[in-house]
Design an enzyme around this catalytic site. Structure first.
Site, PDB file in Angstrom:
ATOM      1  N   GLU A 245     -42.201  -6.940 -20.444  1.00 33.61           N
ATOM      2  CA  GLU A 245     -41.740  -5.637 -20.944  1.00 33.61           C
ATOM      3  C   GLU A 245     -41.532  -4.650 -19.801  1.00 33.61           C
ATOM      4  O   GLU A 245     -42.189  -3.615 -19.742  1.00 33.61           O
ATOM      5  CB  GLU A 245     -42.783  -5.050 -21.901  1.00 33.61           C
TER       6      GLU A 245
ATOM      7  N   TYR B 243     -47.572  13.758 -12.875  1.00 27.49           N
ATOM      8  CA  TYR B 243     -48.217  12.617 -12.199  1.00 27.49           C
ATOM      9  C   TYR B 243     -48.310  12.817 -10.687  1.00 27.49           C
ATOM     10  O   TYR B 243     -48.532  11.838  -9.965  1.00 27.49           O
ATOM     11  CB  TYR B 243     -47.414  11.331 -12.441  1.00 27.49           C
TER      12      TYR B 243
ATOM     13  N   CYS C 186     -41.066  29.579 -15.114  1.00 27.44           N
ATOM     14  CA  CYS C 186     -42.091  30.546 -14.751  1.00 27.44           C
ATOM     15  C   CYS C 186     -43.481  29.932 -14.741  1.00 27.44           C
ATOM     16  O   CYS C 186     -44.356  30.364 -15.506  1.00 27.44           O
ATOM     17  CB  CYS C 186     -42.041  31.723 -15.714  1.00 27.44           C
TER      18      CYS C 186
END
Ligand SMILES: *Cc1c(COP(=O)(O)O)cnc(C)c1O
Length: 421
Positions: free
Chosen positions: A275, A318, A346
């Site tokens: 996958e 991440y 912002c």
């Protein structure tokens, strides 16, 4: 290798100048290369040659119908994690028997949808889910093919948010309890146990965790067969990492991974499923953006782009690195300068890179984020009421908009004001 190269001083996507796409569609915009997508798919296909296999593209990495169709045409199946992904796969022409349904929280409606439309297998993540699938399949007078996702308690040595194979993660069933859960599965109506599933995480840059996990799966296969189960399919998940930084040591190749699969589970005579998501689409996509301002600050300079964290959230979420390159090739030996590369949103989290050493760039110049194809557009939002970033697919000298930027009217008209206001 990808198909985003400089030619005569300008960045191309295959045979199309990136600047032409930006001029036609505007910025920010994602640009994907068909040749790169196909190349990556075929690398996996060749890596598993000689073994009965199906590559189920993990479409959560990039789920545009045009990308799905490009891969389906090559023979890909799909790994889906929601009703929406299931229906997208179907809309791209993927038959149910090539769709694997993964995910830790499948709802009854999702289970029913997949049983009605056809599904290759459910990768089951808990006993309650197993019981729910059994009850729904039995009530429909049908049988659900399933694997059980086992959690091998392996440290994938990747970013904590994308490690999934440790016992403290929410995923799968502890491998030590697997035999009991397979016994339960065999006793339930409407369930056909077809194999075992494992997926330990994403952006793995070392094969050792795969080796440990797949060896455990091989041992489990033999134990379950001894218990009387017909284990005929192994779903080995995705997770092979990609090079995000040019010049660094590259991660293992699909061919190395294929050798590992052959070595660890090849003797079992099982059909192999994998996958991959990121490796297929990650380096097949750029995010192209325009520099709005170059701002000089206290001791540091900022490149303010028209792309923001809502368009590409990986750096904020991440701490991910993306190479950022000018669309006009810098002159050889051009003086480099450190910038903080930021978007207009912002919050300070809207920072793509700090003190990134860049060649000269000016307001109005185009830049491209490399390796942005996976977990880029799919995670984009309209935060700050910024229109959802559009997507373009290139094939040779052709390009097409595969998702248009919404108009402001379309965005605003999605809301409704209650009659009491
Ligand atoms: C995310 C995911 C994948 C794909 O991971 P990549 O790192 O993109 O290859 C495959 N299988 C499952 C179950 C996943 O959750």
């Amino acid at each position: 290798m990808d198909h985003f190269l400089y030619r005569d001083g300008a960045l191309f996507a295959e045979d199309v100048p990136v600047a032409d796409i930006a001029a036609a569609v505007g910025t920010p915009v994602y640009v994907y290369s068909t040749a790169t997508l196909v190349r990556h798919f075929r690398l996996f296909d060749e890596a598993l040659a000689g073994m009965d296999h199906l590559i189920c593209y993990a479409m959560k990495a990039a789920s545009n119908l045009a990308i799905l169709k490009t891969l389906a045409r090559e023979g890909a199946g799909m790994d889906v994690v929601s009703a929406g992904e299931y229906l997208r796969a179907k809309a791209a022409g993927v038959p149910g028997d090539r769709i694997v349904f993964s995910g830790v929280g499948k709802t009854p409606a999702e289970i029913r949808l997949a049983l009605e439309g056809g599904v290759r297998q459910f990768n089951v993540e808990s006993e309650p889910e197993l019981e729910a699938i059994s009850a729904i399949a039995a009530s429909m007078g049908t049988t659900a093919p399933i694997t059980i996702r086992v959690n091998p308690d392996v440290d994938a040595k990747t970013h904590a948010k994308i490690a999934t194979g440790k016992s403290e993660n929410k995923f799968g069933i502890p491998i030590a309890r697997a035999r009991d859960v397979y016994a339960l599965a065999a006793s339930l109506p409407g369930i056909d146990v077809v194999g075992i599933d494992v997926h330990i995480g994403s952006q793995l840059t070392d094969l050792a965790p795969f080796e440990t996990a797949y060896s455990k799966v091989a041992d489990l296969t033999e134990a379950l067969r001894a218990d009387g189960h017909d284990i005929r399919r192994l779903d080995l998940g995705g997770g092979l990492g990609i090079p995000y930084t040019r010049g660094n040591e590259p991660p293992p190749l699909p061919s190395d991974y294929g050798d590992l699969v052959r070595r660890t589970v090849g003797h079992l005579g099982c059909e192999i499923e994998i996958e991959p998501g990121r490796l297929i689409v990650g380096n097949a996509g750029l995010l192209v953006s325009e520099v709005i301002y170059v701002k000089s600050g206290e001791g540091r300079d900022f490149l303010i782009l028209d792309a923001a964290m809502n368009d590409l959230i990986r750096p904020a979420m991440y701490e991910a690195h993306h190479d950022i390159v000018p669309v006009i090739e810098p002159a050889p030996g051009a003086e480099q300068h450190p910038f903080d590369v930021v978007g207009p949103v912002c919050e300070t989290g809207d920072t793509f890179a700090r003190q990134r050493v860049m060649p000269p760039v000016a307001a109005g110049d185009l830049v491209a984020f490399r390796s942005a194809g996976a977990y880029g557009a799919v995670m984009a939002s309209e935060y700050n009421s910024r229109p959802l970033v559009p997507e373009v697919l290139v094939d040779g000298d052709k390009f097409a908009v595969i998702r248009a930027r919404p108009t402001f009217d379309e965005m605003i008209n999605r809301d409704t004001i209650p009659e009491w206001l």
